[in-house]
Write a protein that holds these residues in place. Structure first.
Motif, PDB file in Angstrom:
ATOM      1  N   ASP A  30      -3.541   4.106  -7.624  1.00  0.00           N
ATOM      2  CA  ASP A  30      -2.800   4.646  -6.482  1.00  0.00           C
ATOM      3  C   ASP A  30      -3.004   3.851  -5.193  1.00  0.00           C
ATOM      4  N   SER A  31      -3.540   2.647  -5.299  1.00  0.00           N
ATOM      5  CA  SER A  31      -3.820   1.852  -4.105  1.00  0.00           C
ATOM      6  C   SER A  31      -2.583   1.089  -3.644  1.00  0.00           C
ATOM      7  N   MET A  32      -2.606   0.674  -2.376  1.00  0.00           N
ATOM      8  CA  MET A  32      -1.620  -0.270  -1.848  1.00  0.00           C
ATOM      9  C   MET A  32      -2.130  -1.654  -2.218  1.00  0.00           C
ATOM     10  N   LYS A  33      -1.423  -2.343  -3.099  1.00  0.00           N
ATOM     11  CA  LYS A  33      -1.942  -3.561  -3.722  1.00  0.00           C
ATOM     12  C   LYS A  33      -1.447  -4.816  -2.995  1.00  0.00           C
ATOM     13  N   VAL A  34      -2.414  -5.660  -2.637  1.00  0.00           N
ATOM     14  CA  VAL A  34      -2.140  -6.832  -1.805  1.00  0.00           C
ATOM     15  C   VAL A  34      -2.783  -8.054  -2.446  1.00  0.00           C
ATOM     16  N   MET A  35      -2.127  -9.198  -2.339  1.00  0.00           N
ATOM     17  CA  MET A  35      -2.615 -10.441  -2.938  1.00  0.00           C
ATOM     18  C   MET A  35      -2.864 -11.502  -1.873  1.00  0.00           C
ATOM     19  N   VAL A  36      -3.954 -12.271  -2.025  1.00  0.00           N
ATOM     20  CA  VAL A  36      -4.230 -13.449  -1.191  1.00  0.00           C
ATOM     21  C   VAL A  36      -4.321 -14.666  -2.104  1.00  0.00           C
ATOM     22  N   ASN A  37      -3.563 -15.707  -1.806  1.00  0.00           N
ATOM     23  CA  ASN A  37      -3.609 -16.959  -2.569  1.00  0.00           C
ATOM     24  C   ASN A  37      -4.455 -18.002  -1.854  1.00  0.00           C
ATOM     25  N   ASN A  38      -4.835 -19.058  -2.604  1.00  0.00           N
ATOM     26  CA  ASN A  38      -5.698 -20.126  -2.081  1.00  0.00           C
ATOM     27  C   ASN A  38      -6.933 -19.526  -1.420  1.00  0.00           C
ATOM     28  N   ALA A  39      -7.525 -18.550  -2.087  1.00  0.00           N
ATOM     29  CA  ALA A  39      -8.687 -17.851  -1.558  1.00  0.00           C
ATOM     30  C   ALA A  39      -9.962 -18.395  -2.184  1.00  0.00           C
TER      31      ALA A  39
END
Length: 544
Positions: free
Chosen positions: A483-492
């Motif tokens: 149930d989370s708000m899902k966020v992605m970070v690239n080149n991390a």
């Protein structure tokens, strides 16, 4: 038209490149017996789960948040380009800014070799947001750079520890801007010369730590307002299947008086609106995005993190600044285009924050997970670039022992291609209240991130691909809290190139989708094993 970036195939000439001095170090400075070490005795990042690990046993009480921005803009030595060839040739007058008696070219990364900077349009930055709750302390740093290898990330973590900053974890991500100084090595004067300046790499570390230090000193009790917007007119996907994460996610932290402390924006789109002809240092569209957000909330730094970049998600192919009839009025490669994209994304984010569909958390929790692992690098050209010193990154034997400088001359490309010598990297999960942030160490094809509304995968198994019968990877969203708000970070925390679903990997004819010019992602990837390994490590990180 695809951008004129060099593929790793151009790097075979790098055998002649000078080997840089060893980067990184062994273990971090002593951090106290109760805290989980930053790295193991071979210099690899350690695994971590907070709250619960040594030094971060509990996350209790209020959440405190701070933010800061520090410049990492290089000094440009201009010259008189008498023959107008874009290069400083012998005899051409130049500005000796550092007084060392020679011209020091600043080589811009992201398109082709030999693109020397001629000036600065806008500053590039190390921007940090820090979060602390009880025993748990997390720093998140965004660098306006094309990419930043794992050992340099560990350098920032060590330097922050040496300054007495007691972070349990520091995320360091690059925005992947194509108009800043080369920090990966492959965009120097020519294909055989690294573009990295060790002194500049040290400067980045110092400025990142300063941003973390100032952000931590300015921490205030915070609450969270999260919002998501879309601006599909601003982003394109140039490789099939056409899959884009349209979400522009903003985390706005406010203090007890409801004043905005910082806005943290996540969105996947290549910062390359200026194109290969530009020679001015700039952060590209993120500059205009942050400028617009900060004009709305003065005194509140905006920190931008790039989301899914593979496929490739880009400003190329959109209709720039359409007029009343829908015709384009600002083309790729112009400042107007960069402003259109950055300002447009910011305005969408602002409208969402001021709209009715925000998610609010008056007392957000804080949690962080880090998983380190070894990964083969099966790209021949990449292997040559690493072994020659063109791309100075640490390498390891398959048993986890670091390859020391004395051993490098005896290592052939075959040892990397066979998996006897590997690279070390990591994935993270950072949870702030209802928001789950997943980080990957390269440019992830969006199919590996998103799930369809029915829970199925966007990954396709096209005819002509090299592994059409491969089992599709589990999308990363599937392992994050439901149930989370899902966020992605690239080149991390690293830059390992494109991360491509194995069923869609394609370097051999017949080509998938009938396209015989479709291998750009593969040419700029660490290899076909990247996606299966990275998605698998996410699953392991979240195993109970």
């Amino acid at each position: 038209m695809r951008p004129l970036r060099p593929s790793f195939a151009f790097l075979f000439a790098s055998l002649l490149a000078p080997t840089l001095a060893g980067c990184g170090g062994d273990e971090s400075p002593p951090e106290g017996p109760a805290r989980t070490p930053i790295a193991d005795d071979q210099g690899k990042a350690t695994n971590l789960s907070c709250p619960g690990a040594a030094g971060c046993e509990k996350a209790e009480g209020d959440l405190f948040v701070g933010a800061s921005a520090q410049k990492i803009t290089p000094t440009i030595e201009t010259w008189t380009d008498t023959n107008e060839n874009g290069q400083r040739d012998e005899g051409e007058a130049y500005e000796d800014a550092n007084g060392n008696g020679k011209w020091d070219g600043i080589w811009l990364a992201g398109f082709s070799n030999g693109r020397a900077a001629t000036g600065v349009h806008d500053d590039v930055w190390a921007r940090a947001v820090v979060l602390e709750q009880g025993d748990v302390s997390v720093g998140m740093v965004s660098l306006d750079l094309v990419g930043y290898f794992q050992q340099y990330v560990l350098d920032i973590r060590r330097a922050a520890s040496a300054e007495g900053l007691d972070f349990d974890h520091i995320l360091v991500a690059s925005t992947h801007v194509h108009e800043a100084r080369d920090t990966m090595g492959m965009w120097g004067r020519d294909p055989s010369t690294t573009g990295i300046d060790p002194a500049y790499m040290d400067h980045i570390v110092k400025q990142a730590v300063l941003a973390l230090k100032e952000a931590k000193a300015g921490q205030k009790k915070a609450k969270l307002v999260a919002a998501q917007a879309e601006a599909p007119e601003l982003v394109n996907d140039t490789r099939r299947p056409f899959v884009i994460d349209q979400n522009i996610t903003t985390l706005q932290f406010r203090d007890e008086s409801d004043a905005v402390l910082t806005n943290v924006v996540f969105w996947g789109n290549h910062p390359e609106a200026l194109g290969s002809d530009n020679t001015l240092v700039t952060s590209d569209y993120p500059h205009f995005l942050r400028e617009t957000m900060e004009a709305k909330w003065p005194g509140a730094p905006t920190v931008f993190f790039n989301g899914p970049l593979g496929g490739l998600t880009t400003t190329i192919g959109i209709v720039g600044c359409p007029d009343f009839s829908g015709m384009e009025t600002c083309k790729q490669g112009t400042w107007e285009r960069a402003e259109y994209v950055g300002k447009g994304a910011a305005e969408a984010a602002i409208a969402a924050l001021e709209g009715a569909n925000t998610t609010k958390d008056e007392a957000p929790s804080l949690e962080v997970h880090r998983r380190s692992f070894l990964m083969p690098a099966t790209n021949t050209s990449l292997a040559i670039a690493v072994l020659s010193g063109l791309m100075p990154r640490e390498i390891y034997w398959s048993d986890g022992k670091r390859v020391v400088e004395e051993e490098r001359p005896g290592i052939g490309v075959g040892l990397l291609l066979n998996g006897d010598v590997v690279i070390a990297t990591e994935v993270n999960g950072i949870h702030i209240g209802p928001v789950a942030i997943a980080t990957v160490p390269g440019e992830l094809y969006t199919e590996l991130w998103l799930q369809k509304p029915d829970g199925s995968s966007y990954i396709e198994q096209p005819e002509g691909a090299d592994y059409p019968d491969a089992v599709p990877e589990t999308p990363i969203q599937a392992v994050l809290p439901k149930d989370s708000m899902k966020v992605m970070v690239n080149n991390a925390n690293d830059a390992v190139g494109y991360i491509i679903p194995l069923p869609q990997w394609d370097v051999l004819p017949p080509y998938d989708y009938g396209d015989n010019d479709n291998e750009y992602g593969e040419e700029n990837s660490s290899g076909y094993q990247a996606a299966p390994m990275i998605t698998s490590e996410f699953g392991k990180m979240y195993e109970k």
